[in-house]
Design a protein around this motif. Structure first.
Motif, short mmCIF file in Angstrom:
data_model
loop_
_atom_site.label_atom_id
_atom_site.label_comp_id
_atom_site.label_asym_id
_atom_site.label_seq_id
_atom_site.Cartn_x
_atom_site.Cartn_y
_atom_site.Cartn_z
N THR A 69 0.84 -1.19 0.00
CA THR A 69 0.00 0.00 0.00
C THR A 69 0.88 1.25 0.00
OG1 THR A 69 -0.11 0.16 2.41
CG2 THR A 69 -1.78 -1.22 1.31
N LYS A 70 0.28 2.40 -0.27
CA LYS A 70 1.04 3.66 -0.27
C LYS A 70 1.59 3.96 1.13
CE LYS A 70 -1.35 5.75 -4.13
NZ LYS A 70 -2.19 6.85 -4.61
N ALA A 71 0.80 3.66 2.16
CA ALA A 71 1.25 3.90 3.53
C ALA A 71 2.44 3.00 3.87
CB ALA A 71 0.12 3.66 4.52
N GLN A 72 2.41 1.75 3.42
CA GLN A 72 3.53 0.86 3.66
C GLN A 72 4.78 1.35 2.92
OE1 GLN A 72 1.61 -2.74 2.30
NE2 GLN A 72 1.51 -3.56 4.39
N ALA A 73 4.60 1.83 1.69
CA ALA A 73 5.73 2.34 0.92
C ALA A 73 6.34 3.57 1.60
CB ALA A 73 5.29 2.69 -0.50
N ARG A 74 5.49 4.47 2.12
CA ARG A 74 6.00 5.66 2.83
C ARG A 74 6.76 5.24 4.09
NH1 ARG A 74 0.95 7.82 1.58
NH2 ARG A 74 0.21 7.33 3.68
N ALA A 75 6.21 4.27 4.83
CA ALA A 75 6.87 3.81 6.05
C ALA A 75 8.21 3.16 5.73
CB ALA A 75 5.97 2.83 6.80
N LEU A 76 8.26 2.38 4.66
CA LEU A 76 9.51 1.75 4.26
C LEU A 76 10.54 2.80 3.84
CD1 LEU A 76 11.14 -0.81 3.72
CD2 LEU A 76 10.09 -0.90 1.45
N ASP A 77 10.11 3.80 3.08
CA ASP A 77 11.01 4.88 2.68
C ASP A 77 11.58 5.62 3.89
OD1 ASP A 77 10.71 4.31 0.01
OD2 ASP A 77 9.20 5.88 -0.34
N ALA A 78 10.72 5.90 4.87
CA ALA A 78 11.17 6.60 6.08
C ALA A 78 12.16 5.75 6.87
CB ALA A 78 9.98 6.97 6.95
N ALA A 82 16.11 6.62 7.53
CA ALA A 82 16.69 6.65 8.89
C ALA A 82 17.92 5.76 8.96
CB ALA A 82 15.65 6.20 9.90
N ARG A 83 17.92 4.64 8.27
CA ARG A 83 19.09 3.75 8.28
C ARG A 83 20.27 4.35 7.53
NH1 ARG A 83 18.21 -2.14 6.39
NH2 ARG A 83 20.35 -2.20 7.07
N ARG A 84 19.98 5.26 6.60
CA ARG A 84 21.04 5.89 5.81
C ARG A 84 21.49 7.22 6.38
NH1 ARG A 84 17.41 5.78 1.54
NH2 ARG A 84 18.07 7.90 1.10
N THR A 85 20.85 7.70 7.45
CA THR A 85 21.19 8.99 8.03
C THR A 85 22.26 8.83 9.10
OG1 THR A 85 18.95 9.76 7.63
CG2 THR A 85 20.26 11.02 9.20
N CYS A 86 23.35 9.58 8.96
CA CYS A 86 24.46 9.51 9.91
C CYS A 86 24.07 10.23 11.20
CB CYS A 86 25.69 10.16 9.29
SG CYS A 86 27.09 10.27 10.43
N ALA A 87 24.34 9.61 12.33
CA ALA A 87 24.05 10.23 13.62
C ALA A 87 25.03 11.36 13.93
CB ALA A 87 24.11 9.18 14.72
N GLY A 88 26.20 11.33 13.31
CA GLY A 88 27.21 12.36 13.57
C GLY A 88 26.96 13.64 12.81
N CYS A 89 26.84 13.55 11.49
CA CYS A 89 26.69 14.75 10.66
C CYS A 89 25.26 14.96 10.17
CB CYS A 89 27.64 14.69 9.47
SG CYS A 89 27.32 13.33 8.33
N ARG A 90 24.39 14.00 10.41
CA ARG A 90 22.97 14.05 10.03
C ARG A 90 22.76 14.17 8.52
NH1 ARG A 90 22.97 17.64 14.65
NH2 ARG A 90 22.15 16.53 16.44
N VAL A 91 23.69 13.66 7.74
CA VAL A 91 23.57 13.66 6.29
C VAL A 91 23.05 12.30 5.85
CG1 VAL A 91 24.88 13.78 4.12
CG2 VAL A 91 25.43 15.32 6.01
N VAL A 92 22.10 12.32 4.90
CA VAL A 92 21.58 11.07 4.35
C VAL A 92 22.58 10.55 3.33
CG1 VAL A 92 19.68 9.97 3.13
CG2 VAL A 92 19.21 11.82 4.73
N GLN A 93 23.13 9.39 3.57
CA GLN A 93 24.16 8.80 2.70
C GLN A 93 23.50 7.93 1.63
OE1 GLN A 93 27.30 9.69 2.97
NE2 GLN A 93 27.03 10.80 4.88
#
Length: 122
Positions: A69-78, A82-93
């Motif tokens: 569903t669209k909601a599942q796709a949005r949740a997966l994207d989010a 979050a898994r690609r966002t660095c906790a140090g510099c907060r840049v999405v890799q």
């Protein structure tokens, strides 16, 4: 080479199972699933002297996977963002940040300067 377990499930050697018995991953690649607990394990394959086991399901009894569903796709994207966002510099890799480090390679090696005033991307 076929054996049978105590529970009556056939056991095949690696690469010796019939064509119609597939693992969950093989079913998923075809857009199928064994069903929500409705299909029993048809057989299993064992390799590495029985230390590795994979369960096999009958492709004839498999069901089509429901579309996301669209909601599942949005949740997966989010979640992936979050898994690609660095906790140090907060840049999405472009890659998932290893949980062992918790930060991107430049932050881990000390190559980036962290600006604490930058808001998180989520």
């Amino acid at each position: 080479m076929t054996e049978t377990t105590e529970t009556g499930i056939e056991v095949y050697a690696y690469r010796h199972a019939p064509w119609y018995l597939l693992t969950r991953r093989q079913l998923r690649r075809l857009g199928l699933s064994p069903g929500k607990g409705r299909q029993e394990i048809a057989a299993e394959i064992r390799w590495r002297r029985g230390l590795r086991v994979a369960y096999l399901f009958d492709v004839g009894r498999a069901e089509r996977v429901r579309p996301m569903t669209k909601a599942q796709a949005r949740a997966l994207d989010a979640a992936m963002r979050a898994r690609r966002t660095c906790a140090g510099c907060r840049v999405v890799q472009d890659y998932c940040i290893p949980t062992s480090r918790g930060m991107c390679v430049p932050c881990f090696t000390g190559e980036t300067v962290v600006d604490d005033d930058t808001p998180p991307p989520w």
